[in-house]
Design a protein around this motif. Structure first.
Motif, mmCIF file in Angstrom:
data_model
loop_
_atom_site.group_PDB
_atom_site.id
_atom_site.type_symbol
_atom_site.label_atom_id
_atom_site.label_comp_id
_atom_site.label_asym_id
_atom_site.label_seq_id
_atom_site.Cartn_x
_atom_site.Cartn_y
_atom_site.Cartn_z
ATOM 1 N N ALA A 27 -9.425 -8.823 -22.325
ATOM 2 C CA ALA A 27 -8.105 -8.187 -22.232
ATOM 3 C C ALA A 27 -7.792 -7.858 -20.783
ATOM 4 C CB ALA A 27 -8.076 -6.913 -23.072
ATOM 5 N N VAL A 28 -6.581 -8.198 -20.353
ATOM 6 C CA VAL A 28 -6.141 -7.945 -18.976
ATOM 7 C C VAL A 28 -4.960 -6.975 -18.991
ATOM 8 C CG1 VAL A 28 -5.218 -8.956 -16.855
ATOM 9 C CG2 VAL A 28 -6.907 -10.222 -18.217
ATOM 10 N N GLN A 29 -5.054 -5.939 -18.172
ATOM 11 C CA GLN A 29 -3.988 -4.942 -18.053
ATOM 12 C C GLN A 29 -3.310 -5.085 -16.702
ATOM 13 O OE1 GLN A 29 -3.025 -2.618 -20.496
ATOM 14 N NE2 GLN A 29 -1.281 -2.343 -19.116
ATOM 15 N N GLY A 30 -1.997 -5.326 -16.723
ATOM 16 C CA GLY A 30 -1.229 -5.422 -15.490
ATOM 17 C C GLY A 30 -0.211 -4.300 -15.398
ATOM 18 N N LYS A 31 0.953 -4.602 -14.842
ATOM 19 C CA LYS A 31 2.013 -3.601 -14.704
ATOM 20 C C LYS A 31 3.349 -4.286 -14.933
ATOM 21 C CE LYS A 31 3.746 0.030 -11.605
ATOM 22 N NZ LYS A 31 5.172 -0.342 -11.708
ATOM 23 N N ALA A 32 4.133 -3.741 -15.836
ATOM 24 C CA ALA A 32 5.434 -4.329 -16.160
ATOM 25 C C ALA A 32 6.458 -4.051 -15.064
ATOM 26 C CB ALA A 32 5.936 -3.771 -17.489
ATOM 27 N N ALA A 33 7.384 -4.985 -14.909
ATOM 28 C CA ALA A 33 8.521 -4.820 -13.997
ATOM 29 C C ALA A 33 9.603 -5.797 -14.435
ATOM 30 C CB ALA A 33 8.100 -5.095 -12.553
ATOM 31 N N HIS A 34 10.826 -5.534 -14.040
ATOM 32 C CA HIS A 34 11.925 -6.444 -14.369
ATOM 33 C C HIS A 34 11.781 -7.701 -13.522
ATOM 34 C CE1 HIS A 34 15.865 -8.151 -14.978
ATOM 35 N NE2 HIS A 34 16.170 -7.198 -15.869
ATOM 36 N N ALA A 35 11.727 -8.856 -14.192
ATOM 37 C CA ALA A 35 11.468 -10.107 -13.478
ATOM 38 C C ALA A 35 12.607 -10.534 -12.575
ATOM 39 C CB ALA A 35 11.170 -11.218 -14.491
ATOM 40 N N GLY A 36 13.814 -9.981 -12.797
ATOM 41 C CA GLY A 36 14.945 -10.338 -11.953
ATOM 42 C C GLY A 36 15.286 -9.270 -10.945
ATOM 43 N N LEU A 37 15.115 -8.002 -11.319
ATOM 44 C CA LEU A 37 15.513 -6.899 -10.455
ATOM 45 C C LEU A 37 14.456 -6.535 -9.423
ATOM 46 C CD1 LEU A 37 17.613 -4.699 -9.834
ATOM 47 C CD2 LEU A 37 16.427 -3.237 -11.511
ATOM 48 N N LYS A 41 7.299 -5.355 -7.986
ATOM 49 C CA LYS A 41 6.649 -4.112 -8.415
ATOM 50 C C LYS A 41 5.734 -4.316 -9.639
ATOM 51 C CE LYS A 41 10.201 -0.992 -6.589
ATOM 52 N NZ LYS A 41 11.157 0.113 -6.919
ATOM 53 N N GLY A 42 5.554 -5.551 -10.025
ATOM 54 C CA GLY A 42 4.749 -5.829 -11.211
ATOM 55 C C GLY A 42 3.394 -6.434 -10.893
ATOM 56 N N LEU A 43 2.521 -6.398 -11.889
ATOM 57 C CA LEU A 43 1.221 -7.073 -11.838
ATOM 58 C C LEU A 43 1.148 -7.942 -13.091
ATOM 59 C CD1 LEU A 43 -1.107 -4.076 -10.865
ATOM 60 C CD2 LEU A 43 -0.517 -6.020 -9.402
ATOM 61 N N ASN A 44 1.159 -9.258 -12.909
ATOM 62 C CA ASN A 44 1.301 -10.165 -14.042
ATOM 63 C C ASN A 44 -0.049 -10.426 -14.729
ATOM 64 O OD1 ASN A 44 1.785 -12.464 -15.770
ATOM 65 N ND2 ASN A 44 3.723 -12.709 -14.659
ATOM 66 N N ALA A 45 -0.226 -9.795 -15.888
ATOM 67 C CA ALA A 45 -1.475 -9.946 -16.638
ATOM 68 C C ALA A 45 -1.626 -11.351 -17.205
ATOM 69 C CB ALA A 45 -1.530 -8.919 -17.763
ATOM 70 N N CYS A 46 -0.518 -11.993 -17.565
ATOM 71 C CA CYS A 46 -0.579 -13.350 -18.103
ATOM 72 C C CYS A 46 -1.112 -14.334 -17.065
ATOM 73 C CB CYS A 46 0.804 -13.798 -18.578
ATOM 74 S SG CYS A 46 1.308 -13.124 -20.174
ATOM 75 N N VAL A 47 -0.633 -14.200 -15.841
ATOM 76 C CA VAL A 47 -1.089 -15.089 -14.774
ATOM 77 C C VAL A 47 -2.566 -14.844 -14.478
ATOM 78 C CG1 VAL A 47 -0.821 -15.702 -12.343
ATOM 79 C CG2 VAL A 47 1.201 -15.319 -13.766
ATOM 80 N N GLU A 48 -2.953 -13.566 -14.413
ATOM 81 C CA GLU A 48 -4.360 -13.240 -14.159
ATOM 82 C C GLU A 48 -5.263 -13.798 -15.264
ATOM 83 O OE1 GLU A 48 -7.691 -12.212 -12.454
ATOM 84 O OE2 GLU A 48 -5.776 -11.781 -11.459
ATOM 85 N N LEU A 49 -4.853 -13.622 -16.507
ATOM 86 C CA LEU A 49 -5.646 -14.133 -17.612
ATOM 87 C C LEU A 49 -5.751 -15.654 -17.567
ATOM 88 C CD1 LEU A 49 -7.203 -13.680 -20.236
ATOM 89 C CD2 LEU A 49 -5.024 -13.750 -21.457
ATOM 90 N N HIS A 114 -10.598 -10.770 -9.591
ATOM 91 C CA HIS A 114 -9.149 -10.959 -9.817
ATOM 92 C C HIS A 114 -8.614 -12.024 -8.884
ATOM 93 C CE1 HIS A 114 -7.924 -8.941 -6.070
ATOM 94 N NE2 HIS A 114 -8.925 -8.104 -6.302
ATOM 95 N N THR A 115 -7.523 -12.655 -9.306
ATOM 96 C CA THR A 115 -6.785 -13.618 -8.479
ATOM 97 C C THR A 115 -5.442 -13.031 -8.075
ATOM 98 O OG1 THR A 115 -7.844 -15.483 -9.615
ATOM 99 C CG2 THR A 115 -5.827 -15.947 -8.385
ATOM 100 N N VAL A 116 -4.772 -12.391 -9.023
ATOM 101 C CA VAL A 116 -3.480 -11.753 -8.760
ATOM 102 C C VAL A 116 -3.702 -10.455 -7.969
ATOM 103 C CG1 VAL A 116 -1.503 -10.611 -9.835
ATOM 104 C CG2 VAL A 116 -2.420 -12.731 -10.827
ATOM 105 N N TYR A 117 -2.916 -10.290 -6.916
ATOM 106 C CA TYR A 117 -2.982 -9.044 -6.132
ATOM 107 C C TYR A 117 -1.595 -8.737 -5.591
ATOM 108 C CZ TYR A 117 -4.488 -5.457 -2.863
ATOM 109 O OH TYR A 117 -4.651 -4.255 -2.201
ATOM 110 N N ASN A 118 -1.184 -7.477 -5.698
ATOM 111 C CA ASN A 118 0.131 -7.055 -5.216
ATOM 112 C C ASN A 118 -0.048 -6.245 -3.934
ATOM 113 O OD1 ASN A 118 2.542 -5.407 -4.834
ATOM 114 N ND2 ASN A 118 3.171 -6.094 -6.879
ATOM 115 N N ASP A 119 0.382 -6.831 -2.816
ATOM 116 C CA ASP A 119 0.223 -6.157 -1.520
ATOM 117 C C ASP A 119 1.046 -4.877 -1.448
ATOM 118 O OD1 ASP A 119 -1.535 -8.046 -0.443
ATOM 119 O OD2 ASP A 119 0.131 -9.379 0.091
ATOM 120 N N LEU A 120 2.211 -4.887 -2.105
ATOM 121 C CA LEU A 120 3.071 -3.704 -2.071
ATOM 122 C C LEU A 120 2.399 -2.525 -2.785
ATOM 123 C CD1 LEU A 120 5.853 -2.427 -1.419
ATOM 124 C CD2 LEU A 120 6.636 -3.268 -3.653
ATOM 125 N N LEU A 121 1.829 -2.804 -3.927
ATOM 126 C CA LEU A 121 1.170 -1.754 -4.714
ATOM 127 C C LEU A 121 -0.283 -1.536 -4.295
ATOM 128 C CD1 LEU A 121 2.397 -2.732 -8.314
ATOM 129 C CD2 LEU A 121 3.399 -1.033 -6.750
#
Length: 221
Positions: A27-37, A41-49, A114-121
């Motif tokens: 199970a991978v836990q990321g962070k939700a965010a609006h994909a257009g707005l 600010k998100g962490l994509n759990a699907c991509v990481e998985l 991990h492969t996904v990393y958010n520099d902002l967060l």
């Protein structure tokens, strides 16, 4: 001595080794965010998985009868939401315990990395690994003595016997931990196991009974 009367394999071969089975949930836990707005600010759990699933699948080694099957993947809610959570269910098959141990360590390393990393967060998705099912293997060393006796028994009654490794399990998998000699697949046989067309060939009932009687005589000697 343990004789297991699972059906014989198509053609009549008995089972001389079983794979062990381990079912895992990743199970991978990321962070939700609006994909257009504000996707930044998100962490994509699907991509990481997805990255983890590819790395786990690469651990398959057919020569060692070690297989990793990422059989189920689920995650996300809507296309316009950065995926917050994703989960995969994995089937691992193995014969040797050291292969199981080594593969589990590598899967845990993949889980912890991990492969996904958010520099902002300054953050990455997190992941957990859980074992759901664990069935030990039955290596061929447990069947060598009885299979040799079966060959002798078969010769005495004019039956030629064969043995084969299989990737599925039986009660013998659990008995193998006791160290006893085992032989599996002594029951009547046919084809189409676990399908709507599964059948047993009637003539194999007498054939297997005769073979079993001859085997027991060899064991008692």
């Amino acid at each position: 001595t343990g004789l297991v009367f699972e059906p014989g394999l198509p053609g009549g071969a008995v089972v001389t080794s079983h794979s062990g089975v381990r079912w895992l949930t990743l199970a991978v836990q990321g962070k939700a965010a609006h994909a257009g707005l504000e996707p930044e600010k998100g962490l994509n759990a699907c991509v990481e998985l997805s990255h983890k699933a590819v790395e786990i699948a690469k651990l398959t080694d057919y020569a060692k009868k070690l297989t990793l099957n990422v059989g189920v993947i689920a995650g996300g809610t809507k296309p316009n939401v950065v995926c917050e959570r994703a989960e995969a269910r994995i089937d691992m098959r193995f014969v040797e315990r050291e292969d199981e141990t080594a593969a589990l360590k590598k899967i845990q390393d993949i889980t912890d990395g991990h492969t996904v990393y958010n520099d902002l967060l300054e953050a990455a998705p997190t992941a957990t690994l859980e074992t759901v099912v664990a069935i030990p293997s039955m290596p061929g060393s447990h069947t060598e003595r009885l299979f040799g006796l079966l060959e002798t028994a078969g010769e005495s009654i004019g039956q030629k016997v064969a043995g084969s490794h299989v990737g599925f399990t039986s009660d013998a998998n659990h008995l193998a931990d006791t160290g006893m000699d085992l032989l599996v697949g002594l029951g009547p046989y046919g084809e189409g196991m676990h399908t709507e067309s599964e059948f047993l060939t009637v003539s194999t009932f007498d054939e297997r009974l005769e073979l079993t009687e001859a085997l027991i005589e060899e064991i008692l000697k």
